[in-house]
Write a protein that holds these residues in place. Structure first.
Motif, mmCIF file in Angstrom:
data_model
loop_
_atom_site.group_PDB
_atom_site.id
_atom_site.type_symbol
_atom_site.label_atom_id
_atom_site.label_comp_id
_atom_site.label_asym_id
_atom_site.label_seq_id
_atom_site.Cartn_x
_atom_site.Cartn_y
_atom_site.Cartn_z
ATOM 1 N N MET A 1 0.822 -1.198 0.000
ATOM 2 C CA MET A 1 0.000 0.000 0.000
ATOM 3 C C MET A 1 0.877 1.277 0.000
ATOM 4 N N ILE A 2 2.009 1.208 0.695
ATOM 5 C CA ILE A 2 2.905 2.366 0.752
ATOM 6 C C ILE A 2 3.463 2.668 -0.644
ATOM 7 N N ARG A 3 3.837 1.633 -1.386
ATOM 8 C CA ARG A 3 4.357 1.869 -2.744
ATOM 9 C C ARG A 3 3.278 2.493 -3.630
ATOM 10 N N PHE A 4 2.045 2.054 -3.476
ATOM 11 C CA PHE A 4 0.937 2.645 -4.235
ATOM 12 C C PHE A 4 0.820 4.132 -3.911
ATOM 13 N N CYS A 5 0.878 4.470 -2.621
ATOM 14 C CA CYS A 5 0.808 5.880 -2.206
ATOM 15 C C CYS A 5 1.989 6.670 -2.757
ATOM 16 N N ASP A 6 3.190 6.066 -2.738
ATOM 17 C CA ASP A 6 4.374 6.723 -3.303
ATOM 18 C C ASP A 6 4.145 7.104 -4.765
ATOM 19 N N VAL A 7 3.678 6.144 -5.549
ATOM 20 C CA VAL A 7 3.466 6.378 -6.983
ATOM 21 C C VAL A 7 2.370 7.421 -7.197
ATOM 22 N N LEU A 8 1.278 7.279 -6.472
ATOM 23 C CA LEU A 8 0.165 8.216 -6.603
ATOM 24 C C LEU A 8 0.598 9.644 -6.267
ATOM 25 N N PHE A 9 1.266 9.818 -5.135
ATOM 26 C CA PHE A 9 1.687 11.156 -4.712
ATOM 27 C C PHE A 9 2.789 11.718 -5.616
ATOM 28 N N ALA A 10 3.661 10.857 -6.132
ATOM 29 C CA ALA A 10 4.705 11.324 -7.052
ATOM 30 C C ALA A 10 4.078 11.831 -8.345
ATOM 31 N N ILE A 11 3.111 11.096 -8.871
ATOM 32 C CA ILE A 11 2.429 11.534 -10.094
ATOM 33 C C ILE A 11 1.680 12.838 -9.847
ATOM 34 N N LEU A 12 0.948 12.891 -8.739
ATOM 35 C CA LEU A 12 0.212 14.119 -8.404
ATOM 36 C C LEU A 12 1.169 15.294 -8.188
ATOM 37 N N GLY A 13 2.238 15.061 -7.453
ATOM 38 C CA GLY A 13 3.204 16.125 -7.170
ATOM 39 C C GLY A 13 3.882 16.650 -8.416
ATOM 40 N N LEU A 14 4.281 15.739 -9.299
ATOM 41 C CA LEU A 14 4.945 16.163 -10.530
ATOM 42 C C LEU A 14 3.973 16.861 -11.471
ATOM 43 N N THR A 15 2.734 16.387 -11.509
ATOM 44 C CA THR A 15 1.730 16.984 -12.399
ATOM 45 C C THR A 15 1.267 18.343 -11.878
ATOM 46 N N LEU A 16 0.799 18.359 -10.649
ATOM 47 C CA LEU A 16 0.286 19.611 -10.071
ATOM 48 C C LEU A 16 1.403 20.609 -9.787
ATOM 49 N N GLY A 17 2.584 20.091 -9.475
ATOM 50 C CA GLY A 17 3.709 20.970 -9.163
ATOM 51 C C GLY A 17 4.512 21.399 -10.374
ATOM 52 N N PHE A 18 4.101 20.972 -11.550
ATOM 53 C CA PHE A 18 4.870 21.289 -12.759
ATOM 54 C C PHE A 18 5.150 22.784 -12.927
ATOM 55 N N PRO A 19 4.143 23.669 -12.736
ATOM 56 C CA PRO A 19 4.456 25.104 -12.876
ATOM 57 C C PRO A 19 5.527 25.576 -11.884
ATOM 58 N N VAL A 20 5.479 25.080 -10.662
ATOM 59 C CA VAL A 20 6.473 25.455 -9.645
ATOM 60 C C VAL A 20 7.843 24.896 -10.035
ATOM 61 N N LEU A 21 7.867 23.645 -10.477
ATOM 62 C CA LEU A 21 9.125 23.034 -10.914
ATOM 63 C C LEU A 21 9.744 23.825 -12.061
ATOM 64 N N LEU A 22 8.927 24.213 -13.020
ATOM 65 C CA LEU A 22 9.407 24.972 -14.166
ATOM 66 C C LEU A 22 9.924 26.350 -13.747
ATOM 67 N N LEU A 23 9.203 27.019 -12.853
ATOM 68 C CA LEU A 23 9.621 28.334 -12.364
ATOM 69 C C LEU A 23 10.969 28.244 -11.633
ATOM 70 N N ILE A 24 11.109 27.257 -10.752
ATOM 71 C CA ILE A 24 12.373 27.093 -10.022
ATOM 72 C C ILE A 24 13.498 26.769 -10.992
ATOM 73 N N LEU A 25 13.205 25.952 -11.973
ATOM 74 C CA LEU A 25 14.196 25.605 -12.986
ATOM 75 C C LEU A 25 14.685 26.854 -13.723
ATOM 76 N N LEU A 26 13.751 27.710 -14.125
ATOM 77 C CA LEU A 26 14.122 28.934 -14.840
ATOM 78 C C LEU A 26 14.900 29.902 -13.953
ATOM 79 N N ILE A 27 14.445 30.105 -12.736
ATOM 80 C CA ILE A 27 15.170 30.983 -11.815
ATOM 81 C C ILE A 27 16.552 30.404 -11.517
ATOM 82 N N GLY A 28 16.612 29.083 -11.409
ATOM 83 C CA GLY A 28 17.880 28.406 -11.131
ATOM 84 C C GLY A 28 18.919 28.610 -12.217
ATOM 85 N N VAL A 29 18.479 28.767 -13.450
ATOM 86 C CA VAL A 29 19.416 29.042 -14.552
ATOM 87 C C VAL A 29 20.159 30.343 -14.276
#
Length: 183
Positions: A1-29
């Protein structure tokens, strides 16, 4: 069950957090020129994997454990990312790939032989390393290998879905100071 939660939260985090990830990536440049940090770490059963994080230190900083690095190496953006723990977001990719879990012992460097040995003796290396865990929310870092390994083993022995969510909740609420650096 923990692995299922890991995958679910990773997908949600990467999908929903994509704008934040992209912004940090650009500022990081503009901050370091190389916003992503990749480093070989000790994974499950001592198998090496490449940890992915946002860079928080100058690119020419020596590849050592954070507690051995000099605080002057941290960039202005890096200071913010460490304080907010946003530097950890790219590790959701490591979680999705199965190299890490959201909750587990923090992955160390292969040069941290004392910690590896302490973890090996306690069976900690049989688990997937995590983005957060009991040691992190108790402010125990890699500068105390024996205490860290003992805390990791205690966490793994008592791991349940409840404890998994407790560690995530405490981390999101700001508990734990993150990796220390030399002052």
């Amino acid at each position: 069950m923990i692995r299922f939660c890991d995958v679910l939260f990773a997908i949600l985090g990467l999908t929903l957090g994509f704008p934040v990830l992209l912004l940090i990536l650009l500022i990081g440049v503009f901050d370091t020129g190389a916003p992503l940090f990749r480093q070989k770490r000790v994974g499950r059963n001592r198998k090496p994997f490449t940890l992915l994080k946002f860079r928080t230190m100058k690119p020419d900083t020596a590849s050592v454990a954070s507690h051995l690095a000099d605080a002057s190496a941290i960039t202005p953006l890096g200071r913010f990312l460490r304080r907010t723990k946003l530097d950890e977001l790219p590790q959701l990719w490591n979680v999705l790939k199965g190299e890490m879990s959201l909750v587990g012992p923090r992955p160390c460097l292969f040069s941290q032989t004392e910690l590896i040995e302490e973890r090996y003796r306690r069976g900690v290396l049989a688990a997937r390393p995590g983005i957060t865990g009991l040691a992190q929310i108790k402010d125990i870092d890699m500068s105390t290998p024996r205490l860290l390994a003992e805390t990791d083993a205690k966490m793994l022995a008592g791991m349940s879905l409840r404890h998994y969510f407790y560690c995530i909740f405490m981390t999101v609420c700001g508990k734990g100071a993150g990796d220390r650096v030399n002052n």
